[in-house]
Write an enzyme that holds these catalytic residues in place. Structure first.
Site: not given
Ligand SMILES: Cc1cc2nc3c(=O)[nH]c(=O)nc-3n(C[C@H](O)[C@H](O)[C@H](O)COP(=O)(O)OP(=O)(O)OC[C@H]3O[C@@H](n4cnc5c(N)ncnc54)[C@H](O)[C@@H]3O)c2cc1C
Length: 381
Positions: A244, A125, A132, A129
């Site tokens: 997770e 993911m 979050s 750059g």
């Protein structure tokens, strides 16, 4: 405190896995840390004995047990201070995407290898750059006939060197107005032209974990590798991130428990001013506080796990468990390390490594600040 989650079968599984840890993990840990990754054979041995994807049904090659066995694996790895053998990331975070969102052909194609350890997985993911802010991923997957063509780079990817399959979060609709609906999850096999594994990153802790950069340059992947529906990636990620976060909390509590137990033992042995350092009131009070924190954390996490396996969608609780237990673990390990004096600063002492391993838990799987953003939203703030 007695725990009510586990039955006799789980306890038997724990004993068997403990033996596996003693035989197949502990003897190799120094070497794994030096080489920066776990041996591939260890994955295959774990798979052969039913320790990978314990919850997966036997029709897909799994042992057909449950998430509590996964929890036992996480706890026992933490007890052994093994932070780099990402069994839980594979079994309980990544493979569930293939299981839940994969169609039957995809399940048949990938799940048996995931259970046997022939296929080691990663999920990509995060990018240089953005981390979050997942909706801001810049990697693109453009449909071209029966393929997607992927371009972009990912970083901080666990299992980055060993992975055989990577679930890549990519934009299939680059229109900023559709930021959340534009993300898709596409499975990329290692060895596809255009997919390159970059360098293994040098980290503060988790020395045996091969966290890496990954690069995609005109990487052609059949559209049959799309998970779920095009544009459904963000929703799929949101759904699976609860487990997770819970896994991180389980590991944080177990690691803290082990460090407290080892510190209690050490302070009984180590002498200063003619007596064991456990006899100083400061030592006693601090260790009692540490133990209290781990037991409170344990009680909460066990309760959230009970709800989770009962099928409840516990967004608030999983987020709270993640940030509270990882903050707690950092504090507890730091307090314990102090009792080892100078030895606590030496890497050959597990407490030193536990200190460095604990730090990342407040960052990955969504930072602890993001956990609070989520809980605040749940509260309507
Ligand atoms: C060892 C390791 C393993 C990892 N494994 C993987 C993996 O396998 N796959 C993967 O995809 N990623 C992985 N990651 C990446 C990890 O999930 C990200 O580092 C994490 O999500 C944070 O993203 P970032 O590093 O871009 O930080 P940023 O998003 O840039 O955040 C920087 C700071 O800003 C704060 N911040 C950001 N937004 C807000 C907000 N809205 N409110 C308040 N504060 C905010 C953050 O809390 C943080 O303190 C891993 C990271 C590490 C270190």
């Amino acid at each position: 405190m007695d725990r009510t989650l586990f039955d006799a079968d789980h306890e038997a599984f724990r004993q068997t896995f403990r033996q596996f840890v003693e035989r197949e993990i502990r003897p190799h840990q120094d070497r794994w840390r030096d080489q920066g990754q776990v041996d591939r054979e260890a994955w295959q041995k774990a798979g052969a004995q039913g320790f990978l994807c314990p919850w997966l049904e036997d029709k897909y090659g799994g042992p057909g047990a449950d998430f509590l066995c996964s929890m036992i694996v996480m706890e026992e790895l933490a007890r052994a201070y093994e932070s780099g053998f990402a069994m839980s990331l594979h079994s309980d975070i990544i493979v569930p995407y293939l299981y839940t969102f994969g169609n039957e052909a995809q399940r048949q194609r990938w799940l048996p290898g995931c259970a046997s350890g022939e296929l080691i997985t990663a999920i990509a993911m995060t990018e240089p750059g953005t981390g979050s802010d997942l909706a801001a991923v810049a990697t693109t997957a453009v449909r071209d006939g029966d393929d997607y063509v992927i371009n972009g780079s990912k970083t901080f990817i666990s299992n980055g060197q060993l992975c055989d399959l990577v679930i890549v979060a990519a934009k299939t609709d680059p229109d900023p107005a559709n930021a959340h609906k534009g993300i898709s999850l596409i499975v990329v096999e290692a060895g596809r032209p255009g997919f390159t594994k970059g360098k293994r990153l040098h980290k503060m802790g988790m020395a045996s974990q091969d966290t890496s950069e990954l690069f995609f340059e005109d990487c052609r992947v059949p559209a049959a590798n799309l998970l779920g529906v095009e544009g459904g990636g963000f929703l799929m990620l949101m759904q699976k991130l609860q487990q997770e976060r819970l896994c991180v909390a389980i590991g944080a509590v177990a690691a803290s428990e082990q460090v407290v137990a080892d510190t209690i033992a050490y302070t009984k042995e180590r002498k200063a001013f003619g007596k064991p350092i456990s006899k100083f009131q400061n030592t006693q009070f601090k260790l009692v506080e540490c133990l209290a924190k781990t037991e409170v954390g344990r009680a909460y996490v066990d309760q959230v796990v009970a709800g989770h396996i009962a099928g409840k969608y516990l967004v608030k609780e999983c987020s709270m468990a993640k940030f509270w237990t990882t903050d707690m673990a950092q504090e507890v390990v730091d307090t314990c390390l102090q009792f080892f004096g100078g030895y606590g600063y030496m890497l050959e002492y597990p407490v030193a490594r536990a200190f460095m391993d604990a730090r990342v838990q407040r960052i990955y799987a969504g930072t602890n600040e993001i956990m609070k953003v989520i809980v605040a939203k749940q509260l309507g703030l």
